[in-house]
Each structure stands twice: as structure tokens, then as C-alpha cells.
Scaffold this active site. Structure first.
Site, PDB file in Angstrom:
ATOM      1  N   TYR A 182     -17.485 -49.367 -42.164  1.00 38.49           N
ATOM      2  CA  TYR A 182     -18.904 -49.423 -42.504  1.00 38.49           C
ATOM      3  C   TYR A 182     -19.905 -48.767 -41.547  1.00 38.49           C
ATOM      4  O   TYR A 182     -21.036 -48.514 -41.952  1.00 38.49           O
ATOM      5  CB  TYR A 182     -19.310 -50.885 -42.769  1.00 38.49           C
ATOM      6  CG  TYR A 182     -18.646 -51.428 -44.017  1.00 38.49           C
ATOM      7  CD1 TYR A 182     -19.119 -51.095 -45.282  1.00 38.49           C
ATOM      8  CD2 TYR A 182     -17.515 -52.238 -43.949  1.00 38.49           C
ATOM      9  CE1 TYR A 182     -18.504 -51.560 -46.434  1.00 38.49           C
ATOM     10  CE2 TYR A 182     -16.890 -52.713 -45.099  1.00 38.49           C
ATOM     11  CZ  TYR A 182     -17.383 -52.370 -46.335  1.00 38.49           C
ATOM     12  OH  TYR A 182     -16.777 -52.817 -47.476  1.00 38.49           O
ATOM     13  N   PHE A 215     -18.341 -64.591 -46.771  1.00 36.94           N
ATOM     14  CA  PHE A 215     -18.606 -64.259 -48.189  1.00 36.94           C
ATOM     15  C   PHE A 215     -17.900 -62.967 -48.522  1.00 36.94           C
ATOM     16  O   PHE A 215     -17.406 -62.297 -47.618  1.00 36.94           O
ATOM     17  CB  PHE A 215     -20.111 -64.151 -48.472  1.00 36.94           C
ATOM     18  CG  PHE A 215     -20.849 -63.197 -47.580  1.00 36.94           C
ATOM     19  CD1 PHE A 215     -20.982 -61.851 -47.922  1.00 36.94           C
ATOM     20  CD2 PHE A 215     -21.396 -63.628 -46.374  1.00 36.94           C
ATOM     21  CE1 PHE A 215     -21.661 -60.969 -47.084  1.00 36.94           C
ATOM     22  CE2 PHE A 215     -22.074 -62.750 -45.536  1.00 36.94           C
ATOM     23  CZ  PHE A 215     -22.210 -61.426 -45.896  1.00 36.94           C
TER      24      PHE A 215
HETATM   25  C1  LIG Z   1     -12.092 -49.558 -47.987  1.00 35.58           C
HETATM   26  C2  LIG Z   1     -12.157 -48.848 -49.343  1.00 35.58           C
HETATM   27  C3  LIG Z   1     -13.197 -49.577 -50.217  1.00 35.58           C
HETATM   28  C4  LIG Z   1     -12.576 -47.393 -49.109  1.00 35.58           C
HETATM   29  O1  LIG Z   1     -12.804 -46.768 -50.360  1.00 35.58           O
HETATM   30  P1  LIG Z   1     -12.635 -45.184 -50.543  1.00 35.58           P
HETATM   31  O2  LIG Z   1     -13.153 -44.864 -51.903  1.00 35.58           O
HETATM   32  O3  LIG Z   1     -11.267 -44.790 -50.206  1.00 35.58           O
HETATM   33  O4  LIG Z   1     -13.622 -44.623 -49.439  1.00 35.58           O
HETATM   34  P2  LIG Z   1     -14.270 -43.154 -49.446  1.00 35.58           P
HETATM   35  O5  LIG Z   1     -13.293 -42.176 -50.029  1.00 35.58           O
HETATM   36  O6  LIG Z   1     -15.606 -43.196 -50.081  1.00 35.58           O
HETATM   37  O7  LIG Z   1     -14.401 -42.925 -47.904  1.00 35.58           O
HETATM   38  C5  LIG Z   1     -15.618 -42.691 -47.259  1.00 35.58           C
HETATM   39  C6  LIG Z   1     -15.310 -42.427 -45.795  1.00 35.58           C
HETATM   40  O8  LIG Z   1     -14.802 -43.621 -45.214  1.00 35.58           O
HETATM   41  C7  LIG Z   1     -13.509 -43.399 -44.636  1.00 35.58           C
HETATM   42  N1  LIG Z   1     -12.734 -44.607 -44.879  1.00 35.58           N
HETATM   43  C8  LIG Z   1     -12.575 -45.235 -46.043  1.00 35.58           C
HETATM   44  N2  LIG Z   1     -11.789 -46.328 -45.880  1.00 35.58           N
HETATM   45  C9  LIG Z   1     -11.457 -46.364 -44.584  1.00 35.58           C
HETATM   46  C10 LIG Z   1     -10.670 -47.248 -43.811  1.00 35.58           C
HETATM   47  N3  LIG Z   1     -10.058 -48.301 -44.381  1.00 35.58           N
HETATM   48  N4  LIG Z   1     -10.545 -46.997 -42.478  1.00 35.58           N
HETATM   49  C11 LIG Z   1     -11.159 -45.928 -41.916  1.00 35.58           C
HETATM   50  N5  LIG Z   1     -11.931 -45.050 -42.622  1.00 35.58           N
HETATM   51  C12 LIG Z   1     -12.065 -45.273 -43.933  1.00 35.58           C
HETATM   52  C13 LIG Z   1     -12.969 -42.218 -45.388  1.00 35.58           C
HETATM   53  O9  LIG Z   1     -11.975 -41.549 -44.642  1.00 35.58           O
HETATM   54  C14 LIG Z   1     -14.212 -41.379 -45.574  1.00 35.58           C
HETATM   55  O10 LIG Z   1     -14.505 -40.721 -44.339  1.00 35.58           O
HETATM   56  P3  LIG Z   1     -15.385 -39.362 -44.266  1.00 35.58           P
HETATM   57  O11 LIG Z   1     -16.797 -39.773 -44.583  1.00 35.58           O
HETATM   58  O12 LIG Z   1     -15.213 -38.947 -42.859  1.00 35.58           O
HETATM   59  O13 LIG Z   1     -14.798 -38.468 -45.282  1.00 35.58           O
HETATM   60  C15 LIG Z   1     -10.794 -48.865 -50.058  1.00 35.58           C
HETATM   61  O14 LIG Z   1      -9.839 -48.246 -49.223  1.00 35.58           O
HETATM   62  C16 LIG Z   1     -10.285 -50.256 -50.411  1.00 35.58           C
HETATM   63  O15 LIG Z   1     -10.525 -50.714 -51.515  1.00 35.58           O
HETATM   64  N6  LIG Z   1      -9.574 -50.922 -49.480  1.00 35.58           N
HETATM   65  C17 LIG Z   1      -8.964 -52.211 -49.720  1.00 35.58           C
HETATM   66  C18 LIG Z   1     -10.002 -53.314 -49.981  1.00 35.58           C
HETATM   67  C19 LIG Z   1     -11.022 -53.428 -48.877  1.00 35.58           C
HETATM   68  O16 LIG Z   1     -10.699 -53.373 -47.705  1.00 35.58           O
HETATM   69  N7  LIG Z   1     -12.289 -53.594 -49.294  1.00 35.58           N
HETATM   70  C20 LIG Z   1     -13.404 -53.745 -48.363  1.00 35.58           C
HETATM   71  C21 LIG Z   1     -13.757 -55.181 -48.271  1.00 35.58           C
HETATM   72  S1  LIG Z   1     -14.982 -55.439 -47.015  1.00 35.58           S
END
Ligand SMILES: CC(C)(COP(=O)(O)OP(=O)(O)OC[C@H]1O[C@@H](n2cnc3c(N)ncnc32)[C@H](O)[C@@H]1OP(=O)(O)O)[C@@H](O)C(=O)NCCC(=O)NCCS
Length: 406
Positions: A125, A406
Site C-alpha cells: 500500500y 477490519f
Molecule cells: C494484493 C493484490 C490485491 C494485488 O493486486 P494486483 O492486481 O496484482 O496489483 P496490481 O497489479 O495493481 O499491482 C500494483 C503494484 O503493486 C505491486 N504489488 C501488488 N501486490 C503486491 C504484493 N503482494 N507485494 C508487493 N508488491 C505488490 C505490483 O507489483 C505493482 O507494482 P508497480 O506499480 O511497480 O507495477 C492481490 O495480489 C491479492 O488479491 N492478493 C491476495 C489477497 C490480499 O492480500 N488482499 C489484500 C488485503 S489487505
């Protein structure tokens, strides 16, 4: 690359969005009606977003209406962001980025100056402007070492209440007592409905205790579950896992600890999400009986409207400092702000310090000092004397703590 289409979801799309979220957390893919019934209360119209790839729902994020106490005691509208997930076969294609952009833009339009969340992983984030704003600790007390000192606060009464009584009592009790510390957030109806589900699910594993003071006014509560390993009276263990505990003051919190540590047959009490400054070791006769086995990142804070959020908190006594804030994700926030004991306002003066907006999120509630983040190269120092002043300005009278998951 296929275009990501992000839009607010219609009510009929909430349940598929919830299933998608749970699957992203590696939970079962379809939820039962009863769980959905409770969880649906977190889905507020206009606050639930879906990200679509080729017309198919592949990512989601929502926010709940909440509020955050900031240093000085003001309570500001804050969006509690949760339910964030992307389908495992659609990750790293920009869906989260699209969701975050749509959500933050909409929150700004709504006039909510702050957004807060708990992060599944710490690296996700900051790129969207969230900084770690509060921390909490997990505390373990072995019951053999649980004796409290004679001068530890004493008094009041603790009683057990059942699920329906807790649903009636706790929302009002929490909103009355959870004040006086930066980082505390408002808990809405939807939050409580899911939080207390454990009092009926799994045979009612979740227990609730309410504390009242000597005049009979309720002023604290604790939620816990026992966790047993093959206990045959002396063989094995019964651990008391405390997930939520709030007291109006130290006397209320001490009473709740006294009650939990006095539970018959328990071998230890383990409490998560506790404030870093809880006086528990000072209440115990043997402070070595109480161990902190981890310090966790607690609430992540995003200043959605930087000038409004900066102006709303109070500052310590020091010379004003001009800070340059960079916010590439919401560029309207980028600018220079003079921050002093009288408040904060945009200015055109030369900056003395410079930082990204996620770093401002970390400083905002007073959990970390600007000089610590300067040592980590997260704050640029153009004028060295400004750093000590910023330490005094951003310091909070009480360490921030959230204590609400949450
Ligand atoms: C975390 C999650 C929501 C990311 O979604 P995503 O669609 O893959 O993210 P994006 O493709 O939009 O990535 C945006 C940026 O964040 C980075 N990023 C995304 N997830 C990341 C992670 N877990 N760790 C590190 N970097 C991450 C991407 O590499 C990308 O980087 P860039 O801006 O340098 O290109 C997804 O991996 C997920 O659903 N994870 C499991 C559930 C979870 O953890 N949810 C969050 C609850 S708080």
C-alpha cells in the site's frame, strides 16, 4: 494489455465480490448464506468497487464508513478500506492500482479526508500513499506468573454476557469509551455484526465479558476464545486468546486483565492488538511473567485530503516548519505546507523538509518521529534545525493505537 474497467458495484454483485475476496485470501470459494448475511452489512452502497477484465469481475475493494481520532482529540471522517482482493489468475495486471485510484478519487469527492486499512502485506500500500500509522503488540502471560501487585488497580465487577446481549451492549459501550487516544476508530453496525459472529458460530466459541465500575456503569469489555490442546487436568494446555479489549481507563482495563488471568484451568492468556504502552508489566508481581512476542503493524493511514487532514490535528510547541509533500497518486495534495503550533496551511515558501505522502501518513498520528524517518532516508532534510522542530510538532501526547481489526 487488456483494459481494466473499474466501477462501483450494484447490490446484486456484492456477494460474488465477497466470494472473490475470500478466495483471494485462500478461504473456501463459496460462503454459506448465514456468513454472507452477516458480512453483507459491510457492503455500503456506493462504497464497493469491482475491477473487470474482458467484462468479468476479477478484483474488488470496499470501504466502510468510519472516523479516526487524531492528535488533539478531533475525530475526522475516515474510510475503513477492506475486502481487497484480485483473482489469483488475474494478479499483476493493474487491477489493484485501478481499484485504489477509483476508490481514493471517490473518497475525496465524498469529502472524507482520511482512509485507513490493515495490510495483508506491508509492501502493497505505500505506493498508493498509505503509511504505517500505528503499531500494536501481542502479549503472553503464563498463569503461573499472573499474580497482580497489591497496588494494581482493583474494583468494579466483570460479568459474562451472551451473543445477543453483546450485540445490544457493545456498540454503544465502545463508542462511549473509545476516545482520548489518536488512532481509535469508529466501529459501524456492519463491523459489529461480523465481529460478534463467533458468539453464535462454531457453537459460540467467542466469549464476551463486560466490566462495570463501582457505580454500576459499564466501562470495558473483552472478547476471547479458549484454545485447548488435549487437556486432561494437568496434561496439555488451555490458552485464552483475547482478540479485542477496551477499557474506559486503566482501572477498567486492569479489571479485565485480572478477570482473564483468573480464569480457572487456563494455562496462559495471549492478547493480540494491545497498545504498546499498556501498563500490564507494572501491574504484575513478576513482570517477567509477561512477554511481548511480536510487535505488529496496526493501522495504515492515507491522507486523502492533505490540507484538511493536516489542519485538523494539533501540533506540539516548536518553531513552524515548511514541509514539501509529494503525492504522485493524488497530485492535488502535492505542495508545501507550513506546520506550526497554530495549525497547518499551504504556502509557497522554500521547503525545510521534504517527504512522500505515505511518510506523512506514518508521521500523522505521532507513532514515529520525523528524525527516525530522516535516518531511514524517508524525510529529506534541507534545513537541519527543522528536523528537531518537526519532532516536537508531530509528537502526540499519547502513543497512537487502533485496536480494531477490519
Ligand atoms: C494484493 C493484490 C490485491 C494485488 O493486486 P494486483 O492486481 O496484482 O496489483 P496490481 O497489479 O495493481 O499491482 C500494483 C503494484 O503493486 C505491486 N504489488 C501488488 N501486490 C503486491 C504484493 N503482494 N507485494 C508487493 N508488491 C505488490 C505490483 O507489483 C505493482 O507494482 P508497480 O506499480 O511497480 O507495477 C492481490 O495480489 C491479492 O488479491 N492478493 C491476495 C489477497 C490480499 O492480500 N488482499 C489484500 C488485503 S489487505
Amino acid at each position: 494489455m487488456t483494459d481494466v474497467d473499474v466501477r462501483p458495484l450494484a447490490e446484486s454483485e456484492y456477494r460474488p465480490s465477497f466470494d472473490l475476496f475470500l478466495a483471494s485470501l485462500h478461504e473456501p470459494q463459496r460462503t454459506g448464506d448465514e456468513r454472507w448475511q452477516r458480512s453483507s452489512t459491510r457492503y455500503e452502497p456506493g462504497r464497493v468497487f469491482g475491477a473487470f477484465l474482458d467484462g468479468e469481475l476479477a478484483g474488488t475493494a470496499l470501504s466502510m464508513t468510519s472516523a479516526l481520532e487524531v492528535p488533539g482529540g478531533a475525530v475526522l471522517p475516515a474510510a475503513a478500506v477492506t475486502g481487497v482482493g484480485v483473482r489469483a489468475d488475474r494478479t499483476r495486471r493493474g487491477l489493484l492500482r485501478g481499484l485504489m485510484r477509483a476508490q481514493l478519487t471517490e473518497l475525496r469527492e465524498r469529502g472524507e479526508p482520511l482512509a485507513v486499512l490493515h495490510a495483508s502485506e506491508t509492501r502493497i500500500y505505500p505506493r498508493f500513499g498509505y503509511g504505517l500509522g500505528t503499531r500494536s503488540q501481542r502479549v503472553q502471560v503464563a498463569r503461573t506468573h499472573a499474580e497482580l501487585r497489591p497496588d494494581a488497580p482493583i474494583g468494579g465487577q466483570v460479568r459474562l454476557v451472551d451473543g445477543p446481549a453483546a450485540e445490544k451492549l457493545l456498540p454503544e459501550l465502545y463508542s462511549r469509551i473509545a476516545a482520548g487516544r489518536p488512532g481509535l476508530i469508529a466501529r459501524g453496525e456492519g463491523w459489529w455484526t461480523t465481529r460478534l459472529a463467533g458468539t453464535v458460530e462454531n457453537g459460540g466459541a467467542l466469549r464476551v465479558a463486560v466490566r462495570s465500575d463501582d457505580s454500576g456503569t459499564d466501562d470495558g469489555f473483552a472478547l476471547w476464545e479458549p484454545s485447548k490442546t488435549d487437556h486432561h487436568f494437568g496434561d496439555g494446555s488451555i490458552r485464552i486468546l483475547v482478540s479485542d479489549m477496551h477499557g474506559a481507563d486503566d482501572a477498567a482495563t486492569a479489571s479485565l486483565w485480572r478477570f482473564l488471568l483468573g480464569l480457572d484451568l487456563a494455562t496462559s492468556v495471549i492478547a493480540v492488538d494491545r497498545p504498546l504502552d499498556e501498563p500490564l508489566p507494572w501491574w504484575l508481581a513478576d513482570r517477567r511473567g509477561c512477554g511481548v512476542d511480536r510487535v505488529d503493524d496496526d493501522l495504515w493511514v492515507r491522507l486523502v485530503d492533505v490540507p484538511a487532514a493536516l489542519a485538523a490535528r494539533s501540533y506540539g510547541a516548536a518553531e513552524p516548519v515548511v514541509v514539501e509533500v509529494r503525492d504522485p497518486f493524488l497530485p492535488q495534495n502535492s505542495g508545501r505546507y507550513r506546520i506550526g503550533p497554530g495549525g497547518a496551511e499551504p504556502v509557497a515558501d522554500a521547503p525545510q523538509l521534504g517527504l512522500d505522502v505515505d511518510v506523512l501518513g506514518s508521521l500523522y498520528l505521532g507513532d514515529v518521529r520525523p528524525s527516525t524517518l530522516a535516518a531511514a532516508n524517508r524525510v529529506e532534510v534541507h534545513e537541519p534545525s527543522a528536523l528537531a522542530a518537526a519532532d516536537r510538532l508531530f509528537a502526540a501526547a499519547r502513543p497512537p493505537w487502533c485496536g480494531t481489526q477490519f
